[in-house]
Design a protein around this motif. Sequence first.
Motif, PDB file in Angstrom:
ATOM      1  N   ASP A   1       0.805  -1.228   0.000  1.00  0.00           N
ATOM      2  CA  ASP A   1       0.000   0.000   0.000  1.00  0.00           C
ATOM      3  C   ASP A   1       0.840   1.281   0.000  1.00  0.00           C
ATOM      4  N   VAL A   2       1.989   1.250  -0.667  1.00  0.00           N
ATOM      5  CA  VAL A   2       2.761   2.482  -0.813  1.00  0.00           C
ATOM      6  C   VAL A   2       2.948   2.760  -2.303  1.00  0.00           C
TER       7      VAL A   2
ATOM      8  N   ARG B   1      12.547  11.226   9.047  1.00  0.00           N
ATOM      9  CA  ARG B   1      11.936  12.419   8.428  1.00  0.00           C
ATOM     10  C   ARG B   1      13.021  13.402   7.999  1.00  0.00           C
TER      11      ARG B   1
ATOM     12  N   SER C   1       9.251   2.558   0.620  1.00  0.00           N
ATOM     13  CA  SER C   1       9.961   1.663   1.538  1.00  0.00           C
ATOM     14  C   SER C   1       9.978   0.229   1.012  1.00  0.00           C
TER      15      SER C   1
ATOM     16  N   THR D   1      11.874   7.585  13.968  1.00  0.00           N
ATOM     17  CA  THR D   1      10.926   8.152  12.998  1.00  0.00           C
ATOM     18  C   THR D   1      11.290   9.593  12.672  1.00  0.00           C
TER      19      THR D   1
ATOM     20  N   GLN E   1       5.380   0.691  11.641  1.00  0.00           N
ATOM     21  CA  GLN E   1       4.649   1.224  10.494  1.00  0.00           C
ATOM     22  C   GLN E   1       4.931   2.700  10.280  1.00  0.00           C
ATOM     23  N   ASP E   2       5.251   3.400  11.363  1.00  0.00           N
ATOM     24  CA  ASP E   2       5.513   4.839  11.265  1.00  0.00           C
ATOM     25  C   ASP E   2       6.702   5.141  10.353  1.00  0.00           C
TER      26      ASP E   2
ATOM     27  N   GLU F   1       5.511   5.153   6.725  1.00  0.00           N
ATOM     28  CA  GLU F   1       4.573   6.257   6.521  1.00  0.00           C
ATOM     29  C   GLU F   1       5.293   7.599   6.504  1.00  0.00           C
TER      30      GLU F   1
ATOM     31  N   ALA G   1       7.085   7.815   3.181  1.00  0.00           N
ATOM     32  CA  ALA G   1       6.138   7.938   2.069  1.00  0.00           C
ATOM     33  C   ALA G   1       5.666   9.375   1.919  1.00  0.00           C
ATOM     34  N   ALA G   2       5.481  10.051   3.051  1.00  0.00           N
ATOM     35  CA  ALA G   2       5.031  11.442   3.019  1.00  0.00           C
ATOM     36  C   ALA G   2       6.076  12.352   2.382  1.00  0.00           C
TER      37      ALA G   2
END
Length: 375
Positions: free
Chosen positions: A125-126, A364, A161, A360, A148-149, A152, A155-156
Amino acid sequence: MNGAERAAIARVTGATVGQINSTVADVGFAVRGKVRRRLRPLSPVATRTLDIVDLHHDIVHTTVGVSAQLLGECSAQALRRTGTDAGSIADSPKARPVLAGLNAAFGDQLPVELAGEMRLSVVPDVAIHPSIAVFVHGLGGHDQQWGQDYAEALAALGLTSVVAHYPTGRSIADNAAAFDRTMIELVGSWPVAVERVVLVGHSMGGLVAATALAAAPQEDGANSPEGQSPSHGWREHVSDLVTLGSPFSGAPLERFARSALRLGQLSDVARPIIALGDQRSVGIKDLGDGVRLSVPERVRHHAVVASLGSHPQHPASLLLGDGIVPQRSARGHGALTGTRTIIEVNETGHLHLLDHPNVTDLLRVVGAQDTTLTG
């Protein structure tokens, strides 16, 4: 579990029973040897009973060993014909951690049906982007351990990934070579032109990724699949390497195990048991040595160093590090050359780095950094 896996388990079980049987036989022989040496000064007659016992035990253990081998092979042939259409045991969420632990302990000795091979898969789902983040788990880990973070957050920022899964009981060098091959295939078959690669490795995974990255650049072309141009390499796309508690200078627990096993060699009775314990995988043994590498200067290396204490100088942090890996080893001092940034994470255990808010945040920052590569 499919037929091939059932057959492999039968063979492994037979071999394991045979190995344990051999160990028991050797221990018994050593014990009787001690008794024999004490009785020998009395009279040759005193040791005659032990001769009979030795003969009896030889017959019993030989029978058990041969029977285990035959039963394992016969069971393998029978089980191979059953469950051929069943799913793989590796796809079972409940069995995956067990299989990963088995791979860590004996992955270099398991048949390929159970050990598996290095593989890379896109996180479900990416979206597909030109920038890729590849996550490589550690000893006894698997591809579904990651928080999962992490995916995500990346992806943002426009990074797709990808997670690795591999038999951690094999040597770091072998897994690094396999990682190299799969990365070449991944980049070469990516739906869009790859612009950037970020490597994220936990524990042994950091050593595998760093070892593959540090290999000579010309190997990209040499290892390319037939008919594929050297431009399909991957190292030139790597902008960042993130290591999470990776023991670059080695793990003291494995070194302690080695020392304990050497002491055990002093005893005739303990020696067969020690030999059985020494069957642990080469992957585990490699962690005692760590690696000596030179990461390319153009690659930004972010070394996350966890500690159990409230700060790096806390007694628990200095003594235990993250509970598995000492701080110095995770920093890579003396074992790694190249430019790196150290990120301290306190009150954190080794496995917590797989899903930690500070990591995380770091991802970022890494994802948002300038993607222009130099060198």
